[in-house]
Design a protein around this motif. Structure first.
Motif, PDB file in Angstrom:
ATOM      1  N   HIS A  54       1.480   6.622  -7.204  1.00 21.07           N
ATOM      2  CA  HIS A  54      -0.069   7.227  -6.723  1.00 21.07           C
ATOM      3  C   HIS A  54       0.569   8.734  -6.980  1.00 21.07           C
ATOM      4  N   GLU A  55       1.291   9.409  -5.747  1.00 20.40           N
ATOM      5  CA  GLU A  55       1.751  10.368  -5.837  1.00 20.40           C
ATOM      6  C   GLU A  55       2.669  10.766  -7.145  1.00 20.40           C
ATOM      7  N   ALA A  56       3.908  10.011  -7.081  1.00 21.02           N
ATOM      8  CA  ALA A  56       4.317   9.624  -8.341  1.00 21.02           C
ATOM      9  C   ALA A  56       3.991  10.033  -9.605  1.00 21.02           C
ATOM     10  N   PHE A  57       2.833   9.572 -10.070  1.00 21.58           N
ATOM     11  CA  PHE A  57       1.974   9.941 -10.706  1.00 21.58           C
ATOM     12  C   PHE A  57       1.585  11.018 -11.405  1.00 21.58           C
ATOM     13  N   GLU A  58       1.113  11.272 -10.258  1.00 19.69           N
ATOM     14  CA  GLU A  58      -0.265  12.670 -10.289  1.00 19.69           C
ATOM     15  C   GLU A  58       1.197  14.086 -10.188  1.00 19.69           C
ATOM     16  N   THR A  96       0.606  -1.598   0.139  1.00 23.19           N
ATOM     17  CA  THR A  96       0.352   0.310  -0.132  1.00 23.19           C
ATOM     18  C   THR A  96       0.710   1.167  -0.047  1.00 23.19           C
ATOM     19  N   LEU A  97       1.833   1.282   0.476  1.00 25.66           N
ATOM     20  CA  LEU A  97       3.145   2.205   0.783  1.00 25.66           C
ATOM     21  C   LEU A  97       3.050   2.112  -0.357  1.00 25.66           C
ATOM     22  N   ILE A  98       3.804   1.465  -1.005  1.00 25.39           N
ATOM     23  CA  ILE A  98       4.676   1.286  -1.682  1.00 25.39           C
ATOM     24  C   ILE A  98       3.728   2.306  -3.539  1.00 25.39           C
ATOM     25  N   ARG A  99       2.372   1.787  -3.240  1.00 28.83           N
ATOM     26  CA  ARG A  99       0.968   2.449  -4.492  1.00 28.83           C
ATOM     27  C   ARG A  99       0.785   3.551  -3.629  1.00 28.83           C
ATOM     28  N   GLU A 100       1.007   4.145  -2.145  1.00 28.53           N
ATOM     29  CA  GLU A 100       0.798   4.814  -2.476  1.00 28.53           C
ATOM     30  C   GLU A 100       2.288   6.264  -2.979  1.00 28.53           C
ATOM     31  N   VAL A 135      -2.747   0.084 -10.803  1.00 32.00           N
ATOM     32  CA  VAL A 135      -3.814  -0.142 -10.054  1.00 32.00           C
ATOM     33  C   VAL A 135      -4.124  -1.312  -9.525  1.00 32.00           C
ATOM     34  N   GLN A 136      -4.147  -1.764 -11.221  1.00 31.91           N
ATOM     35  CA  GLN A 136      -5.391  -2.818 -10.745  1.00 31.91           C
ATOM     36  C   GLN A 136      -4.031  -4.752 -10.318  1.00 31.91           C
ATOM     37  N   ASP A 137      -2.885  -4.312 -10.921  1.00 29.92           N
ATOM     38  CA  ASP A 137      -2.340  -4.763 -10.339  1.00 29.92           C
ATOM     39  C   ASP A 137      -2.109  -5.015  -8.847  1.00 29.92           C
ATOM     40  N   TYR A 138      -1.872  -3.169  -8.239  1.00 26.96           N
ATOM     41  CA  TYR A 138      -2.303  -3.812  -6.557  1.00 26.96           C
ATOM     42  C   TYR A 138      -3.303  -4.464  -6.043  1.00 26.96           C
ATOM     43  N   GLU A 139      -4.620  -3.686  -7.008  1.00 28.06           N
ATOM     44  CA  GLU A 139      -5.620  -4.999  -6.120  1.00 28.06           C
ATOM     45  C   GLU A 139      -6.026  -6.153  -6.430  1.00 28.06           C
TER      46      GLU A 139
END
Length: 358
Positions: free
Chosen positions: A151-155, A144-148, A257-261
């Motif tokens: 996502h921050e890097a993506f934004e 979850t931390l990596i995904r966050e 996101v799909q991979d994370y979910e």
């Protein structure tokens, strides 16, 4: 001569009679030392002095001897019955003690070699599953931390791309108005190019194109429409590339996101499976613990049964020892009484108690 012979016979008979009386007196004295002999002899003396019928006393003594013999036989019989009863009870209690010992030992073996080790194995298994669950949740937190962070890097990247597109659009709009540009307009256009450069990451594949445009723009006065067209084409090429990058980054973000979910779903499924196994093993552990308690209760009951059987066996042995002593004492007394009575009976039949001192 005849007179002499008669005198000799008379003296001899008197001597024999005296000797017989002396021997009878010794027997009397010996029997008088016993209570039962004393009683019989005193009765014989009483009959002799009162003129009672001796045969009545003889018959009474014979009946008494028979009664004592019957009593001795009864004592022997009763002791035989008691011995049989003792042997039966002793065998029963001994068997109960041995059976209890076997049950206690078997229970101890089952507890030590089967149930206790199984309980420890189940506890260890549960702890292992709990550790797996904790590691699973830790992995979820890390994912979850990596995904966050991603996502921050993506934004942040999308924001930079959008700024670059906006600056490019501003530059294109400015170029479309340039015919005979003033120095201020040229400087403003060059400023937009630097603004685009600032929005592009240093290692971006578009960095070279932007630097080339900045170099080209700094060398032109924008009076040549051909040069302006080249710059416009390059800017449009750059804008399209940035838009493609935005689309690629957005698609990658969607895939991430799909991979994370999917990963979280997998981890949640693993966690649920661990929990299912914990529940199953816990049921097994509770059943094992219940079995242990049953064996301990059975073991305690059999120990109590053994103690009871051993106490009954000890009590029976003590009682039988007491009964044996009573039997022995009574038997010896009856034998002595019969012997004394028979001796007294013999004297009563053979001695004149009027001439015997009792």
């Amino acid at each position: 001569m005849k007179i002499a012979i008669l005198l000799i016979l008379a003296v001899s008979l008197n001597a024999v009679s005296t000797d017989l009386n002396r021997q009878a007196q010794k027997h009397v004295d010996a029997l008088m030392k016993t209570n039962w002999g004393q009683t019989i002899l005193q009765l014989a003396e009483l009959h002799a002095h009162t003129g009672g019928v001796l045969q009545d006393l003889v018959g009474a003594i014979e009946e008494m001897i028979q009664q004592m013999q019957d009593e001795l036989d009864e004592v022997e019989y009763n002791y035989g019955v008691r011995t049989n009863e003792h042997n039966s009870l002793s065998l029963q209690y001994t068997q109960e003690v041995q059976d209890a010992d076997i049950d206690i030992q078997r229970s101890a073996d089952t507890l030590e070699n089967l149930l206790y080790p199984r309980r420890e194995q189940l506890k260890s298994k549960i702890q292992q599953l709990i550790d797996y669950q904790e590691f699973n949740r830790k992995t979820v937190d890390e994912e979850t931390l990596i995904r966050e962070q991603e996502h921050e890097a993506f934004e942040a990247q999308i924001a930079e791309f959008n700024d670059a597109v906006g600056a490019t659009d501003d530059a294109l709009n400015l170029l479309s108005t340039l015919t005979n540009p003033s120095l201020v307009q040229i400087q403003k256009f060059q400023s937009n190019l630097r603004k685009i450069e600032a929005r592009i990451q240093p290692h971006s594949q578009h960095q070279t194109l932007i630097k080339a445009l900045i170099t080209l723009a700094s060398e032109q006065n924008f009076s040549d429409q051909g040069i302006i067209k080249q710059i416009v084409d390059k800017l449009n090429e750059f804008r399209n590339a940035v838009v493609d990058a935005i689309n690629a980054a957005t698609a990658q973000e969607a895939q991430d996101v799909q991979d994370y979910e999917d990963r979280i779903e997998q981890l949640d499924a693993e966690y649920a499976e661990f929990q299912r196994q914990i529940t199953k093993v816990t049921i097994d552990l509770n059943a094992t613990q219940e079995k242990i308690e049953q064996f301990l209760s059975f073991q305690a009951q059999r120990q109590s049964d053994r103690n009871t059987a051993q106490a009954l066996l000890d009590l029976e042995n003590e009682q039988y020892a007491d009964d044996t002593q009573i039997y022995t004492d009574l038997k010896n007394k009856l034998i002595r009484d019969i012997q004394v009575t028979e001796e007294a009976f013999s004297l009563v039949k053979s001695v004149d108690f009027s001439k015997i001192k009792v």
